[in-house]
Structure formats: structure tokens, C-alpha cells
Design a protein around this motif. Structure first.
Motif, PDB file in Angstrom:
ATOM      1  N   ILE A  27       0.787  -1.210  -0.031  1.00  0.00           N
ATOM      2  CA  ILE A  27       0.002  -0.213  -0.010  1.00  0.00           C
ATOM      3  C   ILE A  27       0.912   1.335   0.094  1.00  0.00           C
ATOM      4  N   MET A  28       0.564   1.919  -0.866  1.00  0.00           N
ATOM      5  CA  MET A  28       1.462   3.280  -0.888  1.00  0.00           C
ATOM      6  C   MET A  28       0.450   4.506  -0.837  1.00  0.00           C
ATOM      7  N   SER A  29       1.016   5.576   0.155  1.00  0.00           N
ATOM      8  CA  SER A  29       0.360   6.917   0.102  1.00  0.00           C
ATOM      9  C   SER A  29       1.354   7.849  -0.270  1.00  0.00           C
ATOM     10  N   PHE A  30       0.832   8.871  -1.130  1.00  0.00           N
ATOM     11  CA  PHE A  30       1.599   9.905  -1.820  1.00  0.00           C
ATOM     12  C   PHE A  30       0.941  11.198  -2.191  1.00  0.00           C
ATOM     13  N   MET A 191      -5.030   6.261   5.425  1.00  0.00           N
ATOM     14  CA  MET A 191      -3.829   6.696   4.785  1.00  0.00           C
ATOM     15  C   MET A 191      -4.173   8.225   4.473  1.00  0.00           C
ATOM     16  N   GLY A 192      -3.018   8.962   4.223  1.00  0.00           N
ATOM     17  CA  GLY A 192      -2.793  10.036   3.780  1.00  0.00           C
ATOM     18  C   GLY A 192      -2.097  11.208   4.238  1.00  0.00           C
ATOM     19  N   ASN A 195      -1.436  16.166   7.803  1.00  0.00           N
ATOM     20  CA  ASN A 195      -0.876  17.978   8.116  1.00  0.00           C
ATOM     21  C   ASN A 195      -0.772  18.132   9.886  1.00  0.00           C
ATOM     22  N   ASN A 196      -0.242  16.863  10.360  1.00  0.00           N
ATOM     23  CA  ASN A 196      -0.052  16.595  11.649  1.00  0.00           C
ATOM     24  C   ASN A 196       1.061  15.727  12.103  1.00  0.00           C
ATOM     25  N   ILE A 197       1.790  16.190  13.096  1.00  0.00           N
ATOM     26  CA  ILE A 197       3.124  15.373  13.687  1.00  0.00           C
ATOM     27  C   ILE A 197       2.123  14.157  14.597  1.00  0.00           C
ATOM     28  N   ASP A 242       2.510  12.383   7.121  1.00  0.00           N
ATOM     29  CA  ASP A 242       1.639  11.421   6.215  1.00  0.00           C
ATOM     30  C   ASP A 242       1.782  10.102   6.876  1.00  0.00           C
ATOM     31  N   TYR A 243       0.893   9.322   6.783  1.00  0.00           N
ATOM     32  CA  TYR A 243       0.598   8.084   7.638  1.00  0.00           C
ATOM     33  C   TYR A 243      -0.166   7.221   6.810  1.00  0.00           C
TER      34      TYR A 243
END
Length: 278
Positions: A27-30, A191-192, A195-197, A242-243
Motif C-alpha cells: 500500500i502506498m500513500s503519496f 492513509m493520507g 498535516n499533523n505530527i 503522512d501516515y
């Protein structure tokens, strides 16, 4: 006829290797960075071929993109010939604005159903939520892994980069959608670009029901920790925003891919993250 022992041995090894490989899914999120002509040498027209080369090389079964405008999604769809996709533009529910599209390898993954939700008080219609700076969406897809006949419930998101209330409420909304669909016992991927640590409240909310694949990987995570590079080649990337979060899934490997273009520039202002699951 007598079968030689070593022939039988290597046949058995070949069977085991085949079983192991086919029992894995990637699975890839980009975040591909929207088509902004002001990016100059980092503009989409200069990056797009090398981005698709990278995707084809790693060949994930599922790819969730963020920030793709209509022309970018169409290009990916035309070049990634082994994939189909689901998703709509966030500004009109059709083709206007950014997509959080989910691409999937059509010979391995079958689409069962899909829906786009707006991250707002009115998730079923085009809308801006809470204190968000613009429309934000999550694309949901229910898929069937053809080989294993197991279902995958996949959410691909892009949270607002400014509105703190929106970020928190978006996390709560996704968990509420999972509860409403009664899919808590299924294999879930969220996923995605959030915008948060990791220490932020929205991520902590999501982690009450989901696990961070970075932390759960059986092998040590590969690549830099940070996922946002801002096209800056000089900085050490430490900002992980990104997670790929999961539930009821065994994470075998996690990679943060910091590959570069032939001119030594980055593929996007975010790194793609790739996990291998059992």
C-alpha cells in the motif's frame, strides 16, 4: 521413475517462496503536489514521468494520492495501465479541485463500493468544515483482495493545514464513519496527508482505534523519519505528517521513499510511504 531428492527440495522451496510473495500486499500513500506552474523546475510537467516510473517500479497493489488535480489524475490513469481508480474533485464532487483518489491494481484488487465524504459537519455534500481553509475530503473504497478473498476498507484523506478544530473533528469523523459502517472487525487502512505530527491531538484520536504502521512494522522502518521535504534538498526531513494507519492488519515492512529525479531534485514536496502487509 525415481525423483531426485534435491529436485524435490528446490521445488518445495519454490512453492514456499511463491506462497510467501503472493500472501503479501503493498500500500502506498503519496501527496504528489498539485499542478502549480509557479513551482518552476518542480512543476508537475517536469516531475510526472518520473513519478509514474517510481510508482510502476514499486508497483503497489493500492495507491492513495493527495493533491491531484483533474489533469494529474487523468495523466496517472492513462499511464498506470494496470490500475483503475476511484475519487472525485473536492470542489464540486465531480472533477473540480483536488482529488484524494485511490488507484488499485485491477487484476489483484476488486472494487466493491466507494464514496467520498467531505470533512465537515455535512459530510455527504460539498462543504467546508469547521475552521478549515478550504474543502477537505476523504475517499472511501471497499475492496476485495482477489487472491485471499478478504475485504479491505480503505480511507484516503487530506486534512486541512490550518484549521485546528477541523483537524480534530476530521479525525473524529473518520472514526465515526468506521463505526457507522460496522466494519471495525474488518481490515482497515486510513492513509493520507494529515498535516499533523505524531504527538498532535488528531493523530492521537485516530490512534485510539488505529495503529501507526511506522511503529507496527515487523522490520525496522526504512528511510528518513520525516515525510515533508518542501522540495528543499538541504534540510534533514524530520516532519512526519503522512501516515498509513491500520486495524486488524499485520505490517511486515514500512518504507519512506526519498528517491530523487535524474536531476537530483525530489519527486514531490512529500515523500511517498509504502507498507507491505500480510
Amino acid at each position: 521413475m525415481k525423483i531426485k531428492k534435491h529436485t524435490y527440495f528446490f521445488s518445495l522451496i519454490g512453492f514456499i517462496i511463491t506462497f510467501i510473495v503472493t500472501g503479501q500486499t503493498s500500500i502506498m500513500s503519496f501527496n504528489i503536489r498539485y499542478d502549480n506552474p509557479n513551482d518552476n523546475q518542480n512543476s508537475w510537467k517536469y516531475r510526472k514521468k518520473e513519478i509514474t516510473d517510481m510508482i510502476n517500479y514499486y508497483s503497489p497493489e493500492v495507491l492513495g494520492i493527495q493533491e491531484g488535480l483533474g489533469n494529474q489524475v487523468k495523466y496517472l490513469d492513462s499511464v498506470l495501465v494496470d490500475y483503475d481508480y476511484v475519487g472525485v474533485g473536492r470542489d464540486d464532487g465531480k472533477s473540480k479541485g483536488e482529488y484524494t483518489a485511490i488507484f488499485y491494481r485491477k487484476e489483484k484488487i476488486k472494487l466493491i463500493s466507494t464514496k467520498t465524504y467531505w470533512l465537515s459537519e455535512n459530510p455527504d455534500s460539498v462543504s467546508i468544515g469547521w475552521d478549515a481553509s478550504m474543502n477537505r475530503i476523504v475517499t472511501f473504497g471497499e475492496f476485495l483482495d482477489i487472491a485471499s478473498q478478504e475485504r479491505l476498507e480503505i480511507f484516503n484523506c487530506h486534512f486541512d493545514h490550518i484549521g485546528k478544530i477541523s483537524q480534530k473533528k476530521s479525525a473524529e469523523l473518520i472514526l465515526q464513519i468506521i463505526e457507522d459502517k460496522k466494519i471495525e472487525s474488518n481490515k482497515i487502512i486510513v492513509m493520507g496527508d494529515f498535516n499533523n505530527i505524531p504527538e498532535s491531538e488528531p493523530i492521537k484520536i485516530l490512534q485510539t482505534k488505529l495503529k501507526d504502521s511506522f511503529k507496527e512494522s515487523k522490520l525496522k522502518p526504512y528511510g528518513p523519519i520525516g515525510t515533508f521535504n518542501g522540495f528543499d534538498l538541504e534540510i534533514i526531513t524530520e516532519k512526519r505528517i503522512d501516515y498509513i494507519l491500520t486495524n486488524n492488519i499485520k505490517i511486515l515492512k514500512y518504507a519512506n521513499i526519498d528517491d530523487r529525479r535524474t536531476n537530483n531534485m525530489y519527486l514531490s514536496d512529500h515523500f511517498p510511504i509504502l507498507i507491505t502487509i500480510e
